[in-house]
Design a protein around this motif. Sequence first.
Motif, PDB file in Angstrom:
ATOM      1  N   LEU A   1       2.562 -20.437 -14.539  1.00 59.03           N
ATOM      2  CA  LEU A   1       3.244 -19.741 -14.859  1.00 59.03           C
ATOM      3  C   LEU A   1       4.295 -20.854 -15.746  1.00 59.03           C
ATOM      4  O   LEU A   1       5.229 -20.688 -15.097  1.00 59.03           O
ATOM      5  CB  LEU A   1       3.882 -17.500 -14.979  1.00 59.03           C
ATOM      6  N   ILE A   2       4.351 -21.294 -16.764  1.00 57.24           N
ATOM      7  CA  ILE A   2       5.437 -21.702 -17.256  1.00 57.24           C
ATOM      8  C   ILE A   2       6.312 -20.938 -17.376  1.00 57.24           C
ATOM      9  O   ILE A   2       7.269 -21.217 -18.787  1.00 57.24           O
ATOM     10  CB  ILE A   2       4.850 -23.370 -18.804  1.00 57.24           C
ATOM     11  N   GLY A   3       7.529 -21.270 -17.024  1.00 58.08           N
ATOM     12  CA  GLY A   3       9.091 -20.544 -17.268  1.00 58.08           C
ATOM     13  C   GLY A   3       9.975 -21.805 -16.938  1.00 58.08           C
ATOM     14  O   GLY A   3       9.352 -22.449 -17.293  1.00 58.08           O
TER      15      GLY A   3
ATOM     16  N   ASP B   1       4.094 -15.245 -22.329  1.00 57.08           N
ATOM     17  CA  ASP B   1       3.953 -14.107 -23.238  1.00 57.08           C
ATOM     18  C   ASP B   1       3.609 -12.762 -22.509  1.00 57.08           C
ATOM     19  O   ASP B   1       2.705 -12.647 -21.352  1.00 57.08           O
ATOM     20  CB  ASP B   1       3.773 -14.533 -24.787  1.00 57.08           C
ATOM     21  N   LYS B   2       2.920 -12.054 -23.036  1.00 55.44           N
ATOM     22  CA  LYS B   2       2.629 -10.744 -22.265  1.00 55.44           C
ATOM     23  C   LYS B   2       0.968 -11.481 -22.145  1.00 55.44           C
ATOM     24  O   LYS B   2       0.102 -10.595 -20.931  1.00 55.44           O
ATOM     25  CB  LYS B   2       2.299  -9.316 -23.586  1.00 55.44           C
ATOM     26  N   ALA B   3       0.307 -11.736 -22.665  1.00 58.96           N
ATOM     27  CA  ALA B   3      -1.095 -12.323 -22.978  1.00 58.96           C
ATOM     28  C   ALA B   3      -0.990 -13.338 -21.357  1.00 58.96           C
ATOM     29  O   ALA B   3      -1.937 -13.318 -20.548  1.00 58.96           O
ATOM     30  CB  ALA B   3      -1.659 -13.125 -23.738  1.00 58.96           C
ATOM     31  N   GLY B   4      -0.182 -13.926 -21.281  1.00 58.61           N
ATOM     32  CA  GLY B   4      -0.189 -15.200 -19.840  1.00 58.61           C
ATOM     33  C   GLY B   4       0.268 -14.358 -18.874  1.00 58.61           C
ATOM     34  O   GLY B   4       0.226 -15.149 -17.823  1.00 58.61           O
ATOM     35  N   MET B   5       1.421 -13.565 -19.104  1.00 62.10           N
ATOM     36  CA  MET B   5       1.758 -12.634 -18.066  1.00 62.10           C
ATOM     37  C   MET B   5       0.338 -11.758 -17.075  1.00 62.10           C
ATOM     38  O   MET B   5       0.282 -11.721 -16.006  1.00 62.10           O
ATOM     39  CB  MET B   5       2.469 -11.060 -17.867  1.00 62.10           C
ATOM     40  N   ASN B   6      -0.748 -11.408 -18.372  1.00 64.12           N
ATOM     41  CA  ASN B   6      -1.788 -10.078 -18.467  1.00 64.12           C
ATOM     42  C   ASN B   6      -3.153 -11.118 -16.997  1.00 64.12           C
ATOM     43  O   ASN B   6      -3.062 -10.880 -16.348  1.00 64.12           O
ATOM     44  CB  ASN B   6      -2.107  -9.370 -18.828  1.00 64.12           C
TER      45      ASN B   6
ATOM     46  N   ALA C   1       2.953  -6.196 -12.973  1.00 65.76           N
ATOM     47  CA  ALA C   1       1.868  -6.092 -14.370  1.00 65.76           C
ATOM     48  C   ALA C   1       0.972  -6.222 -13.131  1.00 65.76           C
ATOM     49  O   ALA C   1      -0.478  -5.804 -12.817  1.00 65.76           O
ATOM     50  CB  ALA C   1       1.784  -7.465 -15.181  1.00 65.76           C
ATOM     51  N   PHE C   2       1.216  -7.258 -11.926  1.00 67.20           N
ATOM     52  CA  PHE C   2       0.126  -7.096 -10.755  1.00 67.20           C
ATOM     53  C   PHE C   2      -0.103  -5.816  -9.825  1.00 67.20           C
ATOM     54  O   PHE C   2      -1.391  -4.911  -9.263  1.00 67.20           O
ATOM     55  CB  PHE C   2      -0.141  -7.880  -9.676  1.00 67.20           C
ATOM     56  N   GLY C   3       0.949  -5.268  -9.746  1.00 74.85           N
ATOM     57  CA  GLY C   3       0.540  -4.265  -8.638  1.00 74.85           C
ATOM     58  C   GLY C   3       0.479  -3.839  -7.383  1.00 74.85           C
ATOM     59  O   GLY C   3       0.233  -2.837  -6.978  1.00 74.85           O
ATOM     60  N   GLY C   4       0.391  -5.278  -6.766  1.00 78.31           N
ATOM     61  CA  GLY C   4       0.440  -5.613  -5.552  1.00 78.31           C
ATOM     62  C   GLY C   4       0.955  -5.922  -5.023  1.00 78.31           C
ATOM     63  O   GLY C   4       2.093  -6.911  -5.308  1.00 78.31           O
ATOM     64  N   PRO C   5       1.183  -6.126  -3.210  1.00 78.29           N
ATOM     65  CA  PRO C   5       2.347  -7.717  -2.906  1.00 78.29           C
ATOM     66  C   PRO C   5       1.651  -8.988  -3.124  1.00 78.29           C
ATOM     67  O   PRO C   5       0.442  -9.112  -2.707  1.00 78.29           O
ATOM     68  CB  PRO C   5       1.814  -6.819  -1.606  1.00 78.29           C
ATOM     69  N   VAL C   6       2.658  -9.414  -3.096  1.00 75.49           N
ATOM     70  CA  VAL C   6       2.284 -11.332  -2.832  1.00 75.49           C
ATOM     71  C   VAL C   6       2.746 -12.196  -2.599  1.00 75.49           C
ATOM     72  O   VAL C   6       4.210 -12.247  -2.140  1.00 75.49           O
ATOM     73  CB  VAL C   6       2.503 -11.082  -4.780  1.00 75.49           C
ATOM     74  N   ALA C   7       2.215 -12.885  -1.538  1.00 76.23           N
ATOM     75  CA  ALA C   7       2.848 -13.519  -0.940  1.00 76.23           C
ATOM     76  C   ALA C   7       3.246 -15.206  -1.446  1.00 76.23           C
ATOM     77  O   ALA C   7       1.742 -15.498  -2.312  1.00 76.23           O
ATOM     78  CB  ALA C   7       1.427 -13.948   0.512  1.00 76.23           C
TER      79      ALA C   7
END
Length: 319
Positions: free
Chosen positions: A170-172, A11-16, A134-140
Motif C-alpha cells: 500500500l503506497i502510503g 483509496d477505497k479500491a486499493g484498500m479493498n 476492511a479485512f476484519g481479521g487478525p494480521v500478523a
Amino acid sequence: MEQKTAKLTVDKAGMNRAAELLAAGGLVAFPTETVYGLGADARNDAAVAAIYAAKGRPGFNPLIVHVADLAVAEKYATFSNTARRLAAAFWPGPLSLVLPLRADAGLSERVTAGLDSVAIRVPAHPLGHGLLMAFGGPVAAPSANISGRVSPTTPAHVLDGLDGRIDAVLIGGACDVGVESTILSVVGDTVALLRAGGVTIEQIETLLGAGIRRPADPDTPQSPGQIASHYAPAALIRLNATTPRTDEVLLGFGEHPQAELNLSPRGDLAEAAANLFAMLRRIDAIATTQEASIAVAPIPMQGLGLAINDRLTRAAAPR
Ligand code: AMP
Ligand code: MG
C-alpha cells in the motif's frame, strides 16, 4: 519464481484489494505509525509461513498480531486488569503487549512460534487501521524488510528489499514515529520491558505509578527475537562518536557542523526517531560509495532515546 508486487493506491479500491489479498492468503505491506509492516492472515498457516520465507526470518522469532481494537484483541489473548489499563491508555498506538494466548484463539502456531503467549497491538495509523477494518481479521506483521536489515519507513524502502517477493504494498506516506513498537510482557500485574520503542518507559511508569522490569534484570522474560545483530547496514558503525575520523561519515544529533546527515539538528528525540531508518539507509549508501564507515553522535538515554540507542546498538553489533 519472481512474482509481481502490486503497488496499491490508498483509496477505497486499493484498500479493498489489499484486504482481498490478505483474505486469499497473500502478503501485503502496509503503513503503520511505527514502520511498514508485512501483513498476512494470522490464522492462515501457509500465509504466515510465507512471511518468514519472504523475509528470510528465523522461525523461532514470533510475530506481532495486529488487530482493529481491544475487543478483537480479547479474542486472542487473556487480559489482566493491568493489561487492560495499558491498552486503554496507549491503544491505538505503538505498544505491543505479550499476554497469555487463549486456548481458543485459532491463530497459526507459526505466529507465536509455539509459545503459550502472543504479542498483540492496535496500530494508530489511519491506513493500517483502515486495512484491519476492511479485512476484519487478525494480521500478523513484522517489519517489511529482509530479516536483519534496516526497517522500512517508506514504500520505496519496502520495495528495495521485497519487490517481487510479496503480493502488494500500500503506497502510503512516511511513518511518523519511525521506530518499532515498545514490547511489554504483562503477566498478572508484573510488567516487563522486552523492547524499547515508540511509547516511552517514562509514559508507562507514569501510568502505572510504579517502576517496570528492564531487559537487564535477571527476572525479566526474554523475547526470542531480540537477537544482537539487526538493522545492519553494509558499512561498519561506531556509536557515541563526538568527532568523526577521516575514514568516517558522521550521522549527527544536535548541533554538528561536521555531520553528513543529522537526525535532528535541534536535538529533538521524536524527530530523530522519525528520521532514523531513512537516514541510516542514506548514510550507508554514502559511506559505501566513499569506502568509509559510519560514526553516530551520542544520543541521550531518555524518552525515545532508549529505542533509538537500542536500534543503533544492534546496527553496530558484530555480525
Ligand atoms: P518484529 O516483528 O521484527 O518487530 O519483532 C517482533 C518482536 O516481538 C520479536 O522480537 C519477538 O521476539 C517479539 N515477540 C513476539 N511474540 C512474542 C512472545 N509471545 N513472547 C515474547 N516476545 C515476542
Ligand atoms: Mg523487524
